[in-house]
Write a protein that holds these residues in place. Structure first.
Motif, PDB file in Angstrom:
ATOM      1  N   UNK A   1       0.813  -1.216   0.000  1.00 31.10           N
ATOM      2  CA  UNK A   1       0.000   0.000   0.000  1.00 31.10           C
ATOM      3  C   UNK A   1       0.841   1.258   0.000  1.00 31.10           C
ATOM      4  N   UNK A   2       0.563   2.116  -0.966  1.00 31.37           N
ATOM      5  CA  UNK A   2       1.266   3.390  -1.100  1.00 31.37           C
ATOM      6  C   UNK A   2       0.348   4.508  -0.609  1.00 31.37           C
ATOM      7  N   UNK A   3       0.936   5.468   0.076  1.00 33.64           N
ATOM      8  CA  UNK A   3       0.181   6.584   0.655  1.00 33.64           C
ATOM      9  C   UNK A   3       0.686   7.896   0.070  1.00 33.64           C
TER      10      UNK A   3
ATOM     11  N   UNK B   1       1.930   8.176  -8.175  1.00 36.67           N
ATOM     12  CA  UNK B   1       3.343   8.374  -8.520  1.00 36.67           C
ATOM     13  C   UNK B   1       4.215   7.417  -7.711  1.00 36.67           C
ATOM     14  N   UNK B   2       3.853   7.193  -6.457  1.00 38.82           N
ATOM     15  CA  UNK B   2       4.603   6.244  -5.633  1.00 38.82           C
ATOM     16  C   UNK B   2       4.438   4.820  -6.152  1.00 38.82           C
TER      17      UNK B   2
ATOM     18  N   UNK C   1       7.473   2.351  -7.333  1.00 38.17           N
ATOM     19  CA  UNK C   1       7.675   0.986  -6.830  1.00 38.17           C
ATOM     20  C   UNK C   1       7.691  -0.005  -7.991  1.00 38.17           C
ATOM     21  N   UNK C   2       6.781   0.165  -8.947  1.00 38.75           N
ATOM     22  CA  UNK C   2       6.775  -0.717 -10.114  1.00 38.75           C
ATOM     23  C   UNK C   2       8.096  -0.614 -10.877  1.00 38.75           C
ATOM     24  N   UNK C   3       8.596   0.602 -11.048  1.00 34.34           N
ATOM     25  CA  UNK C   3       9.858   0.805 -11.765  1.00 34.34           C
ATOM     26  C   UNK C   3      11.007   0.091 -11.064  1.00 34.34           C
ATOM     27  N   UNK C   4      10.974   0.057  -9.738  1.00 34.78           N
ATOM     28  CA  UNK C   4      11.999  -0.670  -8.990  1.00 34.78           C
ATOM     29  C   UNK C   4      12.024  -2.149  -9.370  1.00 34.78           C
TER      30      UNK C   4
END
Length: 115
Positions: A20-22, A44-45, A49-52
């Motif tokens: 979960x991103x906030x 955007x977060x 995370x997906x790009x990581x």
């Protein structure tokens, strides 16, 4: 949030799970910002995370959204349409009594890991 007791993104068996991103930007929670800006920060977060994990929004197949106020649902949908291209991922959206750090929105997702 460098010492969080969870892993922000995990790849396993061809899947990417994004915790979960906030609405957090540059270490600051966006409590005082308009809800649309909070959603944009959350998404955007998710992108980060997906790009990581070597993925993008196009790889997302399922999302879960948590809202503390369902009155924010129309704004969520507006920002969702602006962010996700068709076909959009499957989505669940649930109202919750509270979220960590007094946030109003949190998004988690599952994506297919690029081969």
């Amino acid at each position: 949030m460098t010492n969080a007791p969870y892993t922000p993104v995990v790849t396993a068996g061809g899947w990417i799970a994004v915790s979960g991103q906030v609405p957090l930007r540059d270490g600051t929670f966006l409590h005082d910002k308009p809800f649309a800006e909070q959603v944009d920060a959350v998404l955007a977060n998710v992108v980060d995370r997906l790009a990581e994990a070597g993925a993008s929004l196009a790889d997302v197949v399922k999302t879960t959204v948590f809202l503390t106020d369902m009155a924010d649902y129309p704004v969520l949908n507006e920002r969702w349409v602006a962010t996700f291209a068709d076909p959009r991922p499957a989505r669940s959206c649930v109202a919750v009594a509270a979220l960590p750090f007094d946030c109003r929105v949190e998004v988690e997702c599952w994506a297919m890991a690029p081969s």
